[in-house]
Scaffold this motif. Sequence first.
Motif, PDB file in Angstrom:
ATOM      1  N   GLY A  38       0.792  -1.216   0.000  1.00 22.17           N
ATOM      2  CA  GLY A  38       0.000   0.000   0.000  1.00 22.17           C
ATOM      3  C   GLY A  38       0.823   1.264   0.000  1.00 22.17           C
ATOM      4  O   GLY A  38       0.367   2.315  -0.472  1.00 22.17           O
ATOM      5  N   GLY A  39       2.058   1.198   0.529  1.00 22.48           N
ATOM      6  CA  GLY A  39       2.929   2.367   0.486  1.00 22.48           C
ATOM      7  C   GLY A  39       3.312   2.727  -0.936  1.00 22.48           C
ATOM      8  O   GLY A  39       3.354   3.905  -1.318  1.00 22.48           O
ATOM      9  N   ARG A  40       3.587   1.718  -1.744  1.00 23.65           N
ATOM     10  CA  ARG A  40       3.871   1.937  -3.163  1.00 23.65           C
ATOM     11  C   ARG A  40       2.645   2.518  -3.858  1.00 23.65           C
ATOM     12  O   ARG A  40       2.753   3.471  -4.642  1.00 23.65           O
ATOM     13  CB  ARG A  40       4.283   0.612  -3.811  1.00 23.65           C
ATOM     14  CG  ARG A  40       4.495   0.668  -5.315  1.00 23.65           C
ATOM     15  CD  ARG A  40       5.001  -0.690  -5.814  1.00 23.65           C
ATOM     16  NE  ARG A  40       5.051  -0.763  -7.265  1.00 23.65           N
ATOM     17  CZ  ARG A  40       4.050  -1.144  -8.049  1.00 23.65           C
ATOM     18  NH1 ARG A  40       2.894  -1.502  -7.489  1.00 23.65           N
ATOM     19  NH2 ARG A  40       4.170  -1.187  -9.355  1.00 23.65           N
ATOM     20  N   ILE A  41       1.473   1.957  -3.563  1.00 26.14           N
ATOM     21  CA  ILE A  41       0.251   2.446  -4.174  1.00 26.14           C
ATOM     22  C   ILE A  41       0.012   3.908  -3.806  1.00 26.14           C
ATOM     23  O   ILE A  41      -0.367   4.728  -4.657  1.00 26.14           O
ATOM     24  CB  ILE A  41      -0.949   1.586  -3.743  1.00 26.14           C
ATOM     25  CG1 ILE A  41      -0.811   0.163  -4.296  1.00 26.14           C
ATOM     26  CG2 ILE A  41      -2.259   2.205  -4.212  1.00 26.14           C
ATOM     27  CD1 ILE A  41      -1.871  -0.797  -3.783  1.00 26.14           C
ATOM     28  N   PHE A  98       4.701   3.687   4.456  1.00 28.44           N
ATOM     29  CA  PHE A  98       5.354   3.089   5.618  1.00 28.44           C
ATOM     30  C   PHE A  98       5.740   1.646   5.296  1.00 28.44           C
ATOM     31  O   PHE A  98       4.918   0.864   4.850  1.00 28.44           O
ATOM     32  CB  PHE A  98       4.446   3.165   6.839  1.00 28.44           C
ATOM     33  CG  PHE A  98       4.186   4.587   7.261  1.00 28.44           C
ATOM     34  CD1 PHE A  98       5.123   5.278   8.010  1.00 28.44           C
ATOM     35  CD2 PHE A  98       3.038   5.245   6.860  1.00 28.44           C
ATOM     36  CE1 PHE A  98       4.912   6.600   8.378  1.00 28.44           C
ATOM     37  CE2 PHE A  98       2.802   6.567   7.220  1.00 28.44           C
ATOM     38  CZ  PHE A  98       3.751   7.246   7.979  1.00 28.44           C
ATOM     39  N   HIS A  99       7.010   1.344   5.513  1.00 22.05           N
ATOM     40  CA  HIS A  99       7.662   0.094   5.105  1.00 22.05           C
ATOM     41  C   HIS A  99       7.171  -0.349   3.729  1.00 22.05           C
ATOM     42  O   HIS A  99       6.855  -1.520   3.492  1.00 22.05           O
ATOM     43  CB  HIS A  99       7.566  -1.016   6.158  1.00 22.05           C
ATOM     44  CG  HIS A  99       6.224  -1.226   6.796  1.00 22.05           C
ATOM     45  ND1 HIS A  99       5.229  -1.978   6.215  1.00 22.05           N
ATOM     46  CD2 HIS A  99       5.718  -0.812   7.978  1.00 22.05           C
ATOM     47  CE1 HIS A  99       4.184  -2.011   7.011  1.00 22.05           C
ATOM     48  NE2 HIS A  99       4.450  -1.310   8.093  1.00 22.05           N
ATOM     49  N   GLY A 100       7.108   0.606   2.810  1.00 22.52           N
ATOM     50  CA  GLY A 100       6.715   0.309   1.435  1.00 22.52           C
ATOM     51  C   GLY A 100       7.830  -0.398   0.688  1.00 22.52           C
ATOM     52  O   GLY A 100       9.016  -0.183   0.958  1.00 22.52           O
ATOM     53  N   GLY A 101       7.447  -1.211  -0.276  1.00 22.09           N
ATOM     54  CA  GLY A 101       8.434  -1.927  -1.078  1.00 22.09           C
ATOM     55  C   GLY A 101       8.392  -1.525  -2.538  1.00 22.09           C
ATOM     56  O   GLY A 101       7.378  -1.028  -3.032  1.00 22.09           O
ATOM     57  N   ALA A 107      11.037   3.964   5.858  1.00 26.41           N
ATOM     58  CA  ALA A 107      11.485   2.630   5.462  1.00 26.41           C
ATOM     59  C   ALA A 107      11.805   1.784   6.684  1.00 26.41           C
ATOM     60  O   ALA A 107      12.080   2.296   7.771  1.00 26.41           O
ATOM     61  CB  ALA A 107      12.712   2.747   4.572  1.00 26.41           C
ATOM     62  N   ALA A 108      11.784   0.476   6.480  1.00 25.83           N
ATOM     63  CA  ALA A 108      12.221  -0.457   7.505  1.00 25.83           C
ATOM     64  C   ALA A 108      13.724  -0.681   7.372  1.00 25.83           C
ATOM     65  O   ALA A 108      14.311  -0.521   6.300  1.00 25.83           O
ATOM     66  CB  ALA A 108      11.487  -1.780   7.368  1.00 25.83           C
ATOM     67  N   HIS A 129      12.860  -5.406   0.445  1.00 24.04           N
ATOM     68  CA  HIS A 129      11.886  -4.847  -0.480  1.00 24.04           C
ATOM     69  C   HIS A 129      12.163  -3.380  -0.817  1.00 24.04           C
ATOM     70  O   HIS A 129      11.595  -2.844  -1.765  1.00 24.04           O
ATOM     71  CB  HIS A 129      10.478  -4.965   0.110  1.00 24.04           C
ATOM     72  CG  HIS A 129      10.102  -6.356   0.486  1.00 24.04           C
ATOM     73  ND1 HIS A 129       9.837  -7.337  -0.452  1.00 24.04           N
ATOM     74  CD2 HIS A 129       9.980  -6.948   1.712  1.00 24.04           C
ATOM     75  CE1 HIS A 129       9.547  -8.465   0.180  1.00 24.04           C
ATOM     76  NE2 HIS A 129       9.628  -8.259   1.476  1.00 24.04           N
ATOM     77  N   PHE A 130      13.047  -2.756  -0.052  1.00 25.57           N
ATOM     78  CA  PHE A 130      13.441  -1.367  -0.300  1.00 25.57           C
ATOM     79  C   PHE A 130      14.909  -1.207   0.105  1.00 25.57           C
ATOM     80  O   PHE A 130      15.235  -0.596   1.116  1.00 25.57           O
ATOM     81  CB  PHE A 130      12.550  -0.401   0.487  1.00 25.57           C
ATOM     82  CG  PHE A 130      12.769   1.051   0.155  1.00 25.57           C
ATOM     83  CD1 PHE A 130      12.663   1.527  -1.146  1.00 25.57           C
ATOM     84  CD2 PHE A 130      13.064   1.954   1.166  1.00 25.57           C
ATOM     85  CE1 PHE A 130      12.854   2.866  -1.441  1.00 25.57           C
ATOM     86  CE2 PHE A 130      13.254   3.301   0.887  1.00 25.57           C
ATOM     87  CZ  PHE A 130      13.157   3.759  -0.422  1.00 25.57           C
ATOM     88  N   PRO A 131      15.805  -1.787  -0.704  1.00 23.88           N
ATOM     89  CA  PRO A 131      17.230  -1.771  -0.367  1.00 23.88           C
ATOM     90  C   PRO A 131      17.838  -0.379  -0.513  1.00 23.88           C
ATOM     91  O   PRO A 131      17.207   0.558  -1.024  1.00 23.88           O
ATOM     92  CB  PRO A 131      17.830  -2.752  -1.378  1.00 23.88           C
ATOM     93  CG  PRO A 131      16.888  -2.721  -2.535  1.00 23.88           C
ATOM     94  CD  PRO A 131      15.522  -2.517  -1.947  1.00 23.88           C
TER      95      PRO A 131
END
Length: 247
Positions: free
Chosen positions: A130-133, A151-154, A180-181, A186-188
């Motif tokens: 949902g963060g990407r969306i 939030f913690h989007g990938g 980010a986490a 998923h989000f390096p």
Amino acid sequence: MPRADVTVPTEDGVCAATLHTPSDPGSRPAVILYPDAAGVRETFAAMADRLAGLGYTVLLPDVYYRTGGYAPFDIPSVFNDAAERERLMSLMASLTGDAIVRDAQAFLTFLADRPEVSGSRVGTTGYCMGGRISLIVAGHHPERVAAAASFHGGQLAATDDPDSPHLLADRISASVHVAAAENDEHFPVEQHERLEHAFTAAGVQHTIETYPAAHGFAVPDNPTYDEAADERHWAALTALYAESLPA
């Protein structure tokens, strides 16, 4: 907070959703809350309630409505069960970039006609998928989205994704907050740097930060939920909307 079951007509059918409003009646700015990959469930309804308590009218859509219904996932075990993981991945794959944009237009049209909503500008927020969306919607509807959070989007700046949010940076007019986490596959780091560069080059008002917590930190039914990171996420979201989408 009051909740109402609603349906949103879309180009592809009818999307079930819930509308969450503050306790006192009146019109408020709207926020679209996009769930993580496991879809809408009570955890997200409670999050929408909390967001409504800040003074917003919140739409929580079933983003997988095209499937005609699906069994809920057991969140703690879904990624350890091969069959369930495959089912989850199949649902995610059904939500294409074009579908996201079409649905967002339907959601925005729906909100514009609701007496519980004030103004034409809205906020978006999302978790994991949902963060990407949330950011994609901000890029495709800049005239409507005033504030967007992830939030913690990938996959926010993936080079092999033609729908990647970083490619929409020059179209975003919203203020953006990305949390980010830590050590998130998923989000390096390279995606973090690519997204930062794209937003900076495009002049997007933004913050990108990394919380010392694992992917899924802000969603209470996730096994990686982190209470401190969750409260930090609420503080960031409150500040973002207070500045760019005042209630």
